[in-house]
Structures are given as C-alpha cells and as structure tokens.
Design a protein around this motif. Structure first.
Motif, PDB file in Angstrom:
ATOM      1  N   MET A 194      77.032 -88.785 -59.977  1.00 24.86           N
ATOM      2  CA  MET A 194      76.317 -88.600 -58.811  1.00 24.86           C
ATOM      3  C   MET A 194      76.340 -87.261 -58.255  1.00 24.86           C
ATOM      4  SD  MET A 194      77.485 -90.584 -54.847  1.00 24.86           S
ATOM      5  CE  MET A 194      76.929 -92.066 -55.267  1.00 24.86           C
ATOM      6  N   GLU A 195      75.300 -86.622 -57.692  1.00 30.08           N
ATOM      7  CA  GLU A 195      75.495 -85.524 -57.193  1.00 30.08           C
ATOM      8  C   GLU A 195      76.379 -85.085 -56.173  1.00 30.08           C
ATOM      9  OE1 GLU A 195      73.498 -82.428 -58.051  1.00 30.08           O
ATOM     10  OE2 GLU A 195      72.733 -83.745 -59.575  1.00 30.08           O
ATOM     11  N   LEU A 196      77.226 -84.133 -56.095  1.00 25.94           N
ATOM     12  CA  LEU A 196      78.270 -83.771 -55.278  1.00 25.94           C
ATOM     13  C   LEU A 196      77.577 -84.134 -53.478  1.00 25.94           C
ATOM     14  CD1 LEU A 196      81.014 -83.454 -54.310  1.00 25.94           C
ATOM     15  CD2 LEU A 196      80.683 -81.058 -54.854  1.00 25.94           C
ATOM     16  N   GLU A 197      76.555 -83.188 -53.604  1.00 24.38           N
ATOM     17  CA  GLU A 197      75.874 -83.318 -52.066  1.00 24.38           C
ATOM     18  C   GLU A 197      75.563 -84.757 -51.626  1.00 24.38           C
ATOM     19  OE1 GLU A 197      75.896 -80.908 -50.014  1.00 24.38           O
ATOM     20  OE2 GLU A 197      76.960 -79.723 -51.582  1.00 24.38           O
ATOM     21  N   LYS A 198      75.012 -85.600 -52.491  1.00 25.13           N
ATOM     22  CA  LYS A 198      74.771 -86.939 -52.225  1.00 25.13           C
ATOM     23  C   LYS A 198      75.959 -87.804 -51.917  1.00 25.13           C
ATOM     24  CE  LYS A 198      72.355 -90.783 -51.759  1.00 25.13           C
ATOM     25  NZ  LYS A 198      71.578 -91.281 -50.779  1.00 25.13           N
ATOM     26  N   PHE A 199      77.052 -87.290 -52.649  1.00 23.66           N
ATOM     27  CA  PHE A 199      78.229 -88.114 -52.301  1.00 23.66           C
ATOM     28  C   PHE A 199      78.842 -87.607 -51.084  1.00 23.66           C
ATOM     29  CE2 PHE A 199      83.109 -87.992 -52.209  1.00 23.66           C
ATOM     30  CZ  PHE A 199      83.333 -89.192 -52.544  1.00 23.66           C
ATOM     31  N   LYS A 200      78.867 -86.526 -50.922  1.00 15.93           N
ATOM     32  CA  LYS A 200      79.507 -86.058 -49.443  1.00 15.93           C
ATOM     33  C   LYS A 200      78.485 -86.694 -48.268  1.00 15.93           C
ATOM     34  CE  LYS A 200      80.492 -81.400 -50.897  1.00 15.93           C
ATOM     35  NZ  LYS A 200      80.247 -79.739 -50.775  1.00 15.93           N
ATOM     36  N   GLU A 201      77.363 -86.832 -48.235  1.00 19.64           N
ATOM     37  CA  GLU A 201      76.530 -87.703 -47.616  1.00 19.64           C
ATOM     38  C   GLU A 201      76.834 -89.111 -47.465  1.00 19.64           C
ATOM     39  OE1 GLU A 201      72.242 -89.589 -47.499  1.00 19.64           O
ATOM     40  OE2 GLU A 201      72.259 -87.505 -48.012  1.00 19.64           O
ATOM     41  N   LEU A 202      77.205 -89.887 -48.490  1.00 19.94           N
ATOM     42  CA  LEU A 202      77.701 -91.094 -48.419  1.00 19.94           C
ATOM     43  C   LEU A 202      79.155 -91.130 -47.736  1.00 19.94           C
ATOM     44  CD1 LEU A 202      76.355 -92.546 -51.557  1.00 19.94           C
ATOM     45  CD2 LEU A 202      75.351 -92.856 -49.538  1.00 19.94           C
ATOM     46  N   HIS A 203      80.057 -90.124 -48.023  1.00 21.30           N
ATOM     47  CA  HIS A 203      81.279 -90.105 -47.695  1.00 21.30           C
ATOM     48  C   HIS A 203      81.238 -90.011 -46.029  1.00 21.30           C
ATOM     49  CE1 HIS A 203      85.604 -89.289 -48.126  1.00 21.30           C
ATOM     50  NE2 HIS A 203      85.449 -88.164 -47.290  1.00 21.30           N
ATOM     51  N   ALA A 204      80.377 -89.260 -45.614  1.00 17.06           N
ATOM     52  CA  ALA A 204      80.431 -89.162 -44.041  1.00 17.06           C
ATOM     53  C   ALA A 204      80.042 -90.443 -43.531  1.00 17.06           C
ATOM     54  CB  ALA A 204      79.483 -88.046 -43.873  1.00 17.06           C
ATOM     55  N   ARG A 205      79.034 -91.115 -44.386  1.00 16.89           N
ATOM     56  CA  ARG A 205      78.745 -92.698 -43.706  1.00 16.89           C
ATOM     57  C   ARG A 205      79.690 -93.709 -43.924  1.00 16.89           C
ATOM     58  NH1 ARG A 205      73.118 -93.507 -46.663  1.00 16.89           N
ATOM     59  NH2 ARG A 205      73.927 -95.750 -46.052  1.00 16.89           N
ATOM     60  N   PHE A 206      80.603 -93.676 -44.894  1.00 18.12           N
ATOM     61  CA  PHE A 206      81.591 -94.810 -45.133  1.00 18.12           C
ATOM     62  C   PHE A 206      82.718 -94.449 -45.078  1.00 18.12           C
ATOM     63  CE2 PHE A 206      77.894 -95.471 -48.766  1.00 18.12           C
ATOM     64  CZ  PHE A 206      77.225 -96.241 -47.875  1.00 18.12           C
ATOM     65  N   PHE A 207      83.199 -93.267 -45.105  1.00 23.69           N
ATOM     66  CA  PHE A 207      84.837 -92.976 -45.183  1.00 23.69           C
ATOM     67  C   PHE A 207      85.390 -93.311 -43.741  1.00 23.69           C
ATOM     68  CE2 PHE A 207      88.665 -90.695 -45.087  1.00 23.69           C
ATOM     69  CZ  PHE A 207      89.359 -91.180 -46.046  1.00 23.69           C
ATOM     70  N   GLY A 208      86.454 -94.085 -43.940  1.00 23.17           N
ATOM     71  CA  GLY A 208      87.269 -94.329 -42.743  1.00 23.17           C
ATOM     72  C   GLY A 208      86.658 -95.186 -41.609  1.00 23.17           C
ATOM     73  N   LYS A 209      85.860 -95.891 -41.968  1.00 20.03           N
ATOM     74  CA  LYS A 209      85.224 -96.903 -40.928  1.00 20.03           C
ATOM     75  C   LYS A 209      85.137 -98.154 -41.332  1.00 20.03           C
ATOM     76  CE  LYS A 209      81.964 -93.103 -39.906  1.00 20.03           C
ATOM     77  NZ  LYS A 209      80.735 -92.461 -40.740  1.00 20.03           N
ATOM     78  N   GLU A 210      85.159 -98.981 -40.294  1.00 19.30           N
ATOM     79  CA  GLU A 210      84.982-100.608 -40.637  1.00 19.30           C
ATOM     80  C   GLU A 210      83.590-100.767 -40.829  1.00 19.30           C
ATOM     81  OE1 GLU A 210      87.097-103.306 -40.297  1.00 19.30           O
ATOM     82  OE2 GLU A 210      88.930-101.858 -40.226  1.00 19.30           O
ATOM     83  N   LEU A 211      83.359-101.248 -41.965  1.00 21.42           N
ATOM     84  CA  LEU A 211      81.848-101.429 -42.512  1.00 21.42           C
ATOM     85  C   LEU A 211      81.733-103.032 -42.649  1.00 21.42           C
ATOM     86  CD1 LEU A 211      81.845 -98.786 -45.370  1.00 21.42           C
ATOM     87  CD2 LEU A 211      81.046 -98.677 -43.078  1.00 21.42           C
ATOM     88  N   PRO A 212      80.450-103.334 -42.110  1.00 27.34           N
ATOM     89  CA  PRO A 212      80.131-104.662 -42.373  1.00 27.34           C
ATOM     90  C   PRO A 212      79.700-105.108 -43.775  1.00 27.34           C
ATOM     91  CG  PRO A 212      78.311-103.467 -41.404  1.00 27.34           C
ATOM     92  CD  PRO A 212      79.458-102.406 -41.627  1.00 27.34           C
ATOM     93  N   GLU A 213      79.826-106.268 -44.194  1.00 30.66           N
ATOM     94  CA  GLU A 213      79.982-106.832 -45.325  1.00 30.66           C
ATOM     95  C   GLU A 213      78.507-106.463 -46.006  1.00 30.66           C
ATOM     96  OE1 GLU A 213      79.930-111.036 -47.906  1.00 30.66           O
ATOM     97  OE2 GLU A 213      80.994-110.934 -46.090  1.00 30.66           O
TER      98      GLU A 213
END
Length: 122
Positions: free
Chosen positions: A1-20
């Motif tokens: 995965m491209e690092l820039e794409k990973f950073k974008e996903l990290h901002a969306r997913f990391f440290g958050k309660e995520l629905p199933e």
C-alpha cells in the motif's frame, strides 16, 4: 500500500470505535494488512503513536524495540512486572532483558536487539 493512502486510512480508523460494517470492509482489511506486512506503514504508524505519547523512541536502535519497551511501562513510566504480555524491559541502569513471568522481577539480560540485531549499550 502506498504510504500516503495508509496515512489517510490511519486518520479514519486509528483509535476510534468503529462499527462492524467498517471493520468488515476491504478498505479496513487492507489497512490492517499494511500495518502488519508493510514496513514503511508499520514504522510510520508506530512513530506517530510513540510521538503522541511523548516517548523518546529515537534513542532506540529500532522502532520495534522502542515500541516493546513503551508497552512494558505503566502510566507512570514504571515497568509492569505483573503483565504477562510484556516481552522486553529496559531498566534505568540501561540493561535490557526478557522478563521471566514467575511473579517476581527476574529477567534474562540481553546484549543485542532481538529485532534488528544491534548491540545494546548502557
């Protein structure tokens, strides 16, 4: 995965309660896979986590050692002797060791980093 794409996903997913619905998505699976399989993504995410916690990771030979030492500390910065998930400790004297989980503070002193092979110094 491209690092820039990973950073974008990290901002969306990391440290958050995520629905199933999110955690079952292909995008989330790709994000998790990148953390485990892509060294650049792992290193960036680990460095960001340690920076946010104010942990001086740059004084360690590699991010994996820094992360494992960080995980061995409680909220006051003291070693968690009673935590069986701790796999490495660093003592104030500069010694590194693998804890023996026998209820005490026993350890096997190590001289080389188990992840990168760098000689560990005091």
């Amino acid at each position: 995965m491209e690092l820039e794409k990973f950073k974008e996903l990290h901002a969306r997913f990391f440290g958050k309660e995520l629905p199933e619905a999110v955690t079952a998505s292909e995008e989330y699976d790709a994000y998790i896979e990148a953390i485990h399989d892509d060294e650049a993504c792992y290193n960036w995410a680990t460095a960001e986590k340690l920076k946010a916690k104010g942990f001086d990771f740059e004084s360690y030979c590699c991010l994996m050692l820094a992360d494992k030492v960080y995980q061995s500390l409680d909220e006051e910065g003291e070693i968690k002797y009673d935590d069986p998930d701790v796999i490495i400790n660093k003592w104030d004297e500069g010694l590194y060791g693998i804890p023996i989980h026998d209820g005490g503070a026993s350890m096997v002193v190590i001289n080389y980093c188990p992840w990168c092979g760098h000689k560990l110094s005091k």
